[in-house]
Design a protein around this motif. Structure first.
Motif, PDB file in Angstrom:
ATOM      1  N   VAL A  86       1.915   1.992  -5.893  1.00 53.05           N
ATOM      2  CA  VAL A  86       2.496   3.139  -6.595  1.00 53.05           C
ATOM      3  C   VAL A  86       2.265   4.383  -5.744  1.00 53.05           C
ATOM      4  O   VAL A  86       1.133   4.651  -5.331  1.00 53.05           O
ATOM      5  CB  VAL A  86       1.870   3.331  -7.990  1.00 53.05           C
ATOM      6  CG1 VAL A  86       2.482   4.550  -8.688  1.00 53.05           C
ATOM      7  CG2 VAL A  86       2.053   2.091  -8.846  1.00 53.05           C
ATOM      8  N   LEU A  87       3.368   5.136  -5.504  1.00 51.72           N
ATOM      9  CA  LEU A  87       3.275   6.340  -4.683  1.00 51.72           C
ATOM     10  C   LEU A  87       4.115   7.450  -5.310  1.00 51.72           C
ATOM     11  O   LEU A  87       5.286   7.248  -5.649  1.00 51.72           O
ATOM     12  CB  LEU A  87       3.775   6.068  -3.262  1.00 51.72           C
ATOM     13  CG  LEU A  87       3.758   7.261  -2.302  1.00 51.72           C
ATOM     14  CD1 LEU A  87       2.311   7.600  -1.941  1.00 51.72           C
ATOM     15  CD2 LEU A  87       4.578   6.973  -1.047  1.00 51.72           C
ATOM     16  N   ASP A  88       3.506   8.611  -5.461  1.00 53.06           N
ATOM     17  CA  ASP A  88       4.229   9.812  -5.878  1.00 53.06           C
ATOM     18  C   ASP A  88       4.408  10.682  -4.641  1.00 53.06           C
ATOM     19  O   ASP A  88       3.420  11.038  -3.979  1.00 53.06           O
ATOM     20  CB  ASP A  88       3.447  10.568  -6.954  1.00 53.06           C
ATOM     21  CG  ASP A  88       3.411   9.816  -8.273  1.00 53.06           C
ATOM     22  OD1 ASP A  88       4.492   9.447  -8.746  1.00 53.06           O
ATOM     23  OD2 ASP A  88       2.300   9.580  -8.788  1.00 53.06           O
ATOM     24  N   THR A 124      -4.012   3.900  -6.973  1.00 49.71           N
ATOM     25  CA  THR A 124      -4.319   2.501  -7.322  1.00 49.71           C
ATOM     26  C   THR A 124      -4.639   1.659  -6.087  1.00 49.71           C
ATOM     27  O   THR A 124      -4.527   0.435  -6.123  1.00 49.71           O
ATOM     28  CB  THR A 124      -3.132   1.880  -8.068  1.00 49.71           C
ATOM     29  OG1 THR A 124      -1.957   1.955  -7.241  1.00 49.71           O
ATOM     30  CG2 THR A 124      -2.880   2.593  -9.378  1.00 49.71           C
ATOM     31  N   GLY A 125      -5.015   2.318  -4.995  1.00 55.37           N
ATOM     32  CA  GLY A 125      -5.363   1.601  -3.773  1.00 55.37           C
ATOM     33  C   GLY A 125      -4.247   1.631  -2.765  1.00 55.37           C
ATOM     34  O   GLY A 125      -3.069   1.445  -3.114  1.00 55.37           O
ATOM     35  N   GLY A 126      -4.600   1.903  -1.499  1.00 54.23           N
ATOM     36  CA  GLY A 126      -3.598   1.958  -0.453  1.00 54.23           C
ATOM     37  C   GLY A 126      -4.206   1.745   0.919  1.00 54.23           C
ATOM     38  O   GLY A 126      -5.436   1.715   1.086  1.00 54.23           O
ATOM     39  N   ILE A 153      -6.988   2.300   7.631  1.00 57.38           N
ATOM     40  CA  ILE A 153      -7.806   2.967   6.624  1.00 57.38           C
ATOM     41  C   ILE A 153      -7.372   2.500   5.245  1.00 57.38           C
ATOM     42  O   ILE A 153      -6.185   2.524   4.911  1.00 57.38           O
ATOM     43  CB  ILE A 153      -7.674   4.501   6.714  1.00 57.38           C
ATOM     44  CG1 ILE A 153      -7.975   4.969   8.144  1.00 57.38           C
ATOM     45  CG2 ILE A 153      -8.615   5.178   5.723  1.00 57.38           C
ATOM     46  CD1 ILE A 153      -7.732   6.444   8.355  1.00 57.38           C
ATOM     47  N   THR A 154      -8.350   2.079   4.452  1.00 56.33           N
ATOM     48  CA  THR A 154      -8.076   1.687   3.068  1.00 56.33           C
ATOM     49  C   THR A 154      -8.935   2.526   2.137  1.00 56.33           C
ATOM     50  O   THR A 154     -10.048   2.940   2.496  1.00 56.33           O
ATOM     51  CB  THR A 154      -8.370   0.201   2.840  1.00 56.33           C
ATOM     52  OG1 THR A 154      -9.748  -0.063   3.162  1.00 56.33           O
ATOM     53  CG2 THR A 154      -7.494  -0.676   3.713  1.00 56.33           C
ATOM     54  N   SER A 155      -8.429   2.766   0.906  1.00 56.33           N
ATOM     55  CA  SER A 155      -9.182   3.525  -0.096  1.00 56.33           C
ATOM     56  C   SER A 155      -8.559   3.314  -1.461  1.00 56.33           C
ATOM     57  O   SER A 155      -7.449   2.779  -1.588  1.00 56.33           O
ATOM     58  CB  SER A 155      -9.183   5.018   0.249  1.00 56.33           C
ATOM     59  OG  SER A 155      -7.881   5.560   0.104  1.00 56.33           O
ATOM     60  N   ASN A 206     -14.321   4.492  -2.031  1.00 52.03           N
ATOM     61  CA  ASN A 206     -14.308   3.204  -1.315  1.00 52.03           C
ATOM     62  C   ASN A 206     -13.459   3.259  -0.046  1.00 52.03           C
ATOM     63  O   ASN A 206     -12.622   2.389   0.211  1.00 52.03           O
ATOM     64  CB  ASN A 206     -13.794   2.082  -2.218  1.00 52.03           C
ATOM     65  CG  ASN A 206     -14.628   1.905  -3.463  1.00 52.03           C
ATOM     66  OD1 ASN A 206     -15.848   2.017  -3.415  1.00 52.03           O
ATOM     67  ND2 ASN A 206     -13.977   1.638  -4.590  1.00 52.03           N
ATOM     68  N   VAL A 207     -13.706   4.284   0.759  1.00 52.29           N
ATOM     69  CA  VAL A 207     -12.928   4.451   1.991  1.00 52.29           C
ATOM     70  C   VAL A 207     -13.508   3.557   3.085  1.00 52.29           C
ATOM     71  O   VAL A 207     -14.715   3.547   3.323  1.00 52.29           O
ATOM     72  CB  VAL A 207     -12.935   5.922   2.449  1.00 52.29           C
ATOM     73  CG1 VAL A 207     -12.024   6.092   3.670  1.00 52.29           C
ATOM     74  CG2 VAL A 207     -12.493   6.840   1.322  1.00 52.29           C
TER      75      VAL A 207
END
Length: 734
Positions: A104-106, A118-120, A129-131, A148-149
């Motif tokens: 989900v992206l705004d 919701t995580g990307g 890079i994840t978070s 949680n980066v």
């Protein structure tokens, strides 16, 4: 503000099929193409609400904005008035070489900012890079991540954080909370700083810590060049190596990873752990040796590249010699082999089934037999049987005689409460001294005993190692800690204090070496010379040696009577942290004040000799033993008109460190103690004045390996310009 943006209508450029619904004022479109404020939007199907300036898109959604930004998803809700896009399922944002994926992206079409909660994951050629939460700023090429980066760089460096910003153009990563950075060799921790994922350069400004194996470095500000393996720490720095229990403190430090080297300046000091102890508040604590200097340098080096010193020992006729490390190692190995054989013999005895003859033996006889069997194993017998009586007796005689010779040779054993007698490793030492043949000739052979040649052959077999050592020399790979100190060197330990211009220490031989005007204090004794070496054994002070122009002054309590010694080489030996014996070689001179039965000074003894020995007990000088070529005089103290002082007398109590604080802050010069202004040379027995015939040697200089390397060039600024709103700006204000 967004609400102030001019509203423009969404324009339908084309569609393969369209159906209208007048009730809801909507159009159902197949394969439509929309345009809005320079952006192109495509999908498989859509529902367009013309009055609301809004549409819903389904399947293969694609937004193209400008030349570089493309967004893909399965579903899209697009608001033309607010100019925002809400994308759902399999969302992929591609901007130049960066790819952001999420569910989900705004996306704000005006500010060009994407947000997910919701995580990307953001991927480019330099990092992944994840978070849980994230923002992507297309205009500035910044990405902001929270919760949680995890960053994994192309160089296999991992970064974990809770609050992080990453610029995809410069590869700089900025931290605003607890952050861990880990690569193949290094680990870094900070709570506010910056790190470049490409160059591996870093700048940290809050609760910083660098670790590499057993080594760590921290300071208020920490700079680090990852590819060069070079770091710099500023203010309140601490360097530790847990492997050899070394800790350095200071206000400025430089670290060289590949050389395992650190240089500390500005209030630099180090603590070296020892096994000596002191009592504080009725509790024994380790007596740490504290060392301070203007500059401290510490490094781990290969033992084979170091020039090591052997501890002085006392040989026959009070001769001072060096400890033979090779012979010592050989003895230790033989003892280990004998111990191993004894253990094997003991295990074999436990596992053996007793026979009838064993049962008939009394308990006392059986213990005697076991004792004799154990002694035979210690002496090199490989069989469990009790050896022939004659062979055992011969070895016992040789061993007893050798120990007796050793007692005579060791002059230190004459002193009460002296060092315990060292055990001699019997057979091999006897063979080396050629004593087997002589002793066996003087010992009448017993009936049935082996002859002398058989005894010698048996002893040779025992002396040989069981396994030939074909492995590489451990010194080829073993590393040891070295410490170099330059200028205004200060040392404090409860039973020893010192100052000098330069110092060198290595854990490989556990020796402190002082150079250039060194002064060493121990209890009421002061020692000076061109060079002073202090040797430690088993982490305890063992002995010292003053080389060239040695001068020792000893004073008891608050007395103004100075016992004095001078000579070419002065060697002292400690027992349990207290000086017990001291030897002076080469033009030895001394002045010693004796006391009567009432404890009052009565005579002054002046002695000249080629060698002198001094005995101490309970921190007081008790005896002076003249060894060779003695000349001397004894004068009643009441007949002396002037204080007797040797030429070159030095007494500097005001320079003596008296606490750890003196090591850290430096020594504040204390008021000078009044000492006699004039000197009276020592007299010989003929009434003629005598003085040292030793010529003053050329001025010594610090060894070549003590010279510090040239300072590196000034560190350039590591960070790019950052807006005032960024927290990391405070780090680069120098």
């Amino acid at each position: 503000m967004l609400w102030a943006q001019p509203r423009t209508k969404i324009k339908l450029e084309r569609a393969d099929h369209a159906t209208g619904d007048t009730k809801i004022n909507a159009s159902y479109l197949r394969n439509p193409i929309f345009s809005h404020d320079g952006a192109i939007l495509k999908c498989d199907s859509a529902v367009l609400y013309t009055e609301r300036n809004y549409f819903e898109a389904f399947g293969n959604v694609h937004i193209n904005q400008g030349d570089t930004l493309n967004i893909y998803s399965d579903f899209l809700n697009y608001d033309g008035n607010a100019k925002t896009a809400h994308l759902d399922k399999n969302v992929k944002l591609i901007d130049r070489e960066n790819t952001l994926t999420t569910n989900v992206l705004d996306y704000d079409m005006v500010a060009k900012i994407g947000k997910y909660t919701t995580g990307g994951k953001l991927v480019n050629k330099d990092a992944t890079i994840t978070s849980t939460e994230g923002y992507y700023f297309s205009n500035t090429r910044d990405a902001y991540f929270k919760t949680n980066v995890l960053v994994v760089t192309s160089e296999k460096t991992t970064i974990t954080s809770e609050d992080l910003r990453y610029n995809t153009g410069t590869n700089w990563t900025y931290f605003y909370g607890p952050t861990h950075i880990k690569n193949k060799d290094d680990k870094l921790y900070t709570e506010n700083g910056a790190y470049n994922t490409k160059s591996e350069n870093a700048l940290f400004g809050k609760k910083n810590l660098y670790t590499n194996g057993s080594k760590s470095l921290k300071g208020d500000s920490l700079y680090y060049y990852g590819k060069r393996g070079y770091g710099k720490a500023v203010k309140n720095i601490v360097f530790k190596d847990t492997k050899d229990q070394t800790t350095l403190w200071g206000q400025l430090g430089e670290y060289y990873r590949d050389a395992e080297r650190v240089v500390v300046t500005q209030k630099a000091y180090v603590g070296i752990g020892t096994k000596d102890s002191i009592t504080v508040n009725n509790k024994k604590i380790p007596d740490t040796l504290w060392l301070g200097a203007d500059t401290l340098e510490s490094q781990r080096s290969l033992v084979k590249d170091l020039s090591l010193l052997s501890r002085p020992i006392v040989k026959k006729d009070n001769e001072i010699g060096a400890e033979d490390e090779k012979e010592k190692a050989e003895k230790e190995r033989e003892k280990a082999e004998a111990k191993k054989m004894l253990q094997q013999q003991s295990e074999a005895s436990k596992n053996a089934t007793p026979n009838n003859s064993d049962k008939k033996l009394s308990r006392k006889e059986r213990k005697k037999q076991e004792k004799e069997s154990s002694e035979s194993v210690k002496n090199g017998q490989t069989k469990p049987e009790i050896p022939p009586p004659t062979l055992t007796d011969s070895l016992a005689i040789n061993k007893a005689k050798l120990q007796q010779d050793s007692l005579i040779a060791d002059s230190l054993l004459k002193l009460k409460k002296a060092v315990p007698i060292a055990k001699t490793d019997s057979i091999k030492t006897v063979l080396q001294k050629g004593q087997i043949t002589a002793k066996t000739k003087n010992t009448p052979p017993t009936t049935g005993s082996a002859d002398t040649s058989k005894l010698k052959n048996a002893a040779n077999q025992i002396a040989k190692p069981l396994i030939t050592d074909t492995t590489a020399n451990p010194a080829d790979t073993v590393r040891a800690r070295i410490i170099k100190a330059y200028h205004n060197v200060r040392v404090y330990k409860s039973n020893m204090q010192a100052k000098a211009d330069s110092l060198y220490y290595t854990s490989a031989d556990s020796t402190l070496r002082w150079y250039k005007n060194p002064i060493l204090w121990s209890d009421g004794t002061q020692q000076t010379g061109d060079t002073i070496n202090v040797f430690f054994k088993n982490s305890k002070i063992h002995n010292f040696q003053v080389l060239n122009n040695g001068f020792i002054v000893n004073v008891e309590g608050d007395s103004t009577k100075f016992n004095q010694v001078k000579g070419k080489i002065i060697t002292g030996f400690f027992v349990d942290g207290e000086l017990r014996n001291m030897y002076v070689d080469g033009n030895a001179e001394s002045i010693y004040y004796s006391k009567n039965n009432k404890g009052e000074y009565d005579n002054v003894n002046q002695t000249v000799s080629s060698r002198l020995r001094f005995k101490f007990l309970e921190k007081e000088l008790t005896h002076i033993v003249t060894v060779r070529e003695v000349e001397g005089a004894v004068d009643p103290i009441d007949k002396l008109t002037k204080e007797a002082l040797l030429t070159g007398f030095i007494w500097k109590p005001e320079l003596r460190p008296i606490s750890k604080a003196d090591i850290i802050k430096g020594i504040t010069v204390k008021p000078k103690v009044n000492t006699p202004a004039k000197t009276t040379p020592a007299k010989n027995t003929k009434g003629k004045t005598t003085g040292s015939t030793t010529k003053a040697p050329a001025k010594t200089t610090v060894k070549e390996d003590l010279k510090p390397e040239a300072k590196p060039t000034e560190i350039p600024k590591l960070l790019p310009k950052v807006s005032d709103s960024v927290k990391v700006d405070s780090l680069i204000k120098q």
